[in-house]
Design an enzyme around this catalytic site. Sequence first.
Site, PDB file in Angstrom:
ATOM      1  N   ASP A 204       0.975  -1.076   0.036  1.00  0.00           N
ATOM      2  CA  ASP A 204       0.242   0.037   0.130  1.00  0.00           C
ATOM      3  C   ASP A 204       1.035   1.239   0.025  1.00  0.00           C
ATOM      4  O   ASP A 204       1.774   1.715   0.956  1.00  0.00           O
ATOM      5  CB  ASP A 204      -0.832  -0.233   1.331  1.00  0.00           C
ATOM      6  CG  ASP A 204      -1.547   1.308   1.640  1.00  0.00           C
ATOM      7  OD1 ASP A 204      -1.722   2.077   0.655  1.00  0.00           O
ATOM      8  OD2 ASP A 204      -2.371   1.385   2.273  1.00  0.00           O
ATOM      9  N   LYS A 230      -3.181  11.962  -3.357  1.00  0.00           N
ATOM     10  CA  LYS A 230      -2.243  12.305  -2.161  1.00  0.00           C
ATOM     11  C   LYS A 230      -0.927  12.874  -2.711  1.00  0.00           C
ATOM     12  O   LYS A 230       0.136  12.721  -2.173  1.00  0.00           O
ATOM     13  CB  LYS A 230      -2.142  10.773  -1.232  1.00  0.00           C
ATOM     14  CG  LYS A 230      -3.364  10.554  -0.471  1.00  0.00           C
ATOM     15  CD  LYS A 230      -3.094   9.365   0.410  1.00  0.00           C
ATOM     16  CE  LYS A 230      -4.347   8.982   0.838  1.00  0.00           C
ATOM     17  NZ  LYS A 230      -4.700   9.645   2.182  1.00  0.00           N
TER      18      LYS A 230
END
Length: 415
Positions: A204, A230
């Site tokens: 991740d 992000k």
Amino acid sequence: MSDPEPINPEVVRRDFPIFAGASHRQRLHYLDNAATTHKPDKVINAIAACYAQCYAPIHRGLYPMAEQATSNYEHARRVLQHFIGAASPDELVFTSSATEAINMVASGWLRQRLQSGDVVWVSRMEHHSNYLPWQRVCHEKQAQLRFIELTEDGQMDLDRIPELFAEPTKFIAITHVSNVLGVQNPVASLCATARECGIPVLVDAAQSVSHLELDVSAMCCDFLAFSAHKMFGPTGIGLLYGRQDRLAGMEPLQLGGGMVDSVVDGTSAASSWAKVPSRFEAGSPDMPGAVGFAAAADYLSSLGHERVGRHIAALTRLAAERLMGINGISLLPHAELPASGIVSFTHRYIHPHDMAQVAGEAGVAIRAGHHCAQPLLRHLGLAATARASFSVYNDESDIDALIDAIISAQRIFCE
Ligand code: PLP
């Protein structure tokens, strides 16, 4: 070789329209970058140009603008392929987010292979997005979901679990950087050992992609997931990287337009799917999102990963040092001063939500809560923390503003 020129956040801020006009209103001290990042003009303009100049359905239309739109979408995939060092653009699937990418692997890949008694490992520090999909599939298949626990100083305790790389382990899912502790996990060595043992690993990368150079070939991972928002890209688009043989063995979760080869009549299940990666992109793909995503990757590359990483590490360390100097503040466990852009902390007498509210009123945006990591917070005996997270447009003045806000909160709640 000489060190690269440091990032100048004042210059970088000029790329981000959200910070424009700051001299006329309260300056925005945005320290919630682990949740989402702001967007530079380059990304906003790239998306706007898609709608204003070249907007058409992709992979379908035969007229020139549709062909150009398709080419722009596939170009974006190639930009991102190079951004993460993948061997082929066919190893990249556009998803709606990191969350969707992880769900696709849990439900489309692991579900077919997992059996009763098998073990799936996650670390204690996972975000719910890299925990709940595995929890559900393990529950369904009566497999065990086990935690790689943490050392006292918040690192994954890999030494204490010799069974990690042995039967009946079937899968490992690990975050590269914790969204709460800010620690960076040794994913490359973990993936290398797992590969020797034939155990697939999903990394991740939601919290690392904004400041660490990712190279999936060197990392040896089987799957990797992250979101555009992000890393200065748009919200609503993310990426799943999967090694070619892994994606070839994955079931598509969403069926519909664009992902089929041939469709049969009636109830037969003999319809067949398009080749990878189209097979996993059912419906009308988000072409402007993909173009904006690629523009964000180009923007980040133009700043330079090393410069970005150094800037963020220096700010994070400085923030940690300044916070430790305040009576009543405790930083979450960490072996050394955090350097991955995230500092989580608590105050002996002030609730994190009160802290975040007082900071917010002073123009300082921080996050408070369990950060979608309840298993970690439970392990630490906490219900919530405050979290400050840094990006390229932040500088020391943001840390000064945070410290001033905490001192104001102490005046309100502790005097
Ligand atoms: N993984 C980590 C470590 C995260 O911090 C987040 C979001 O905060 C996610 C996954 C999920 O990302 P998204 O909400 O963009 O799918």
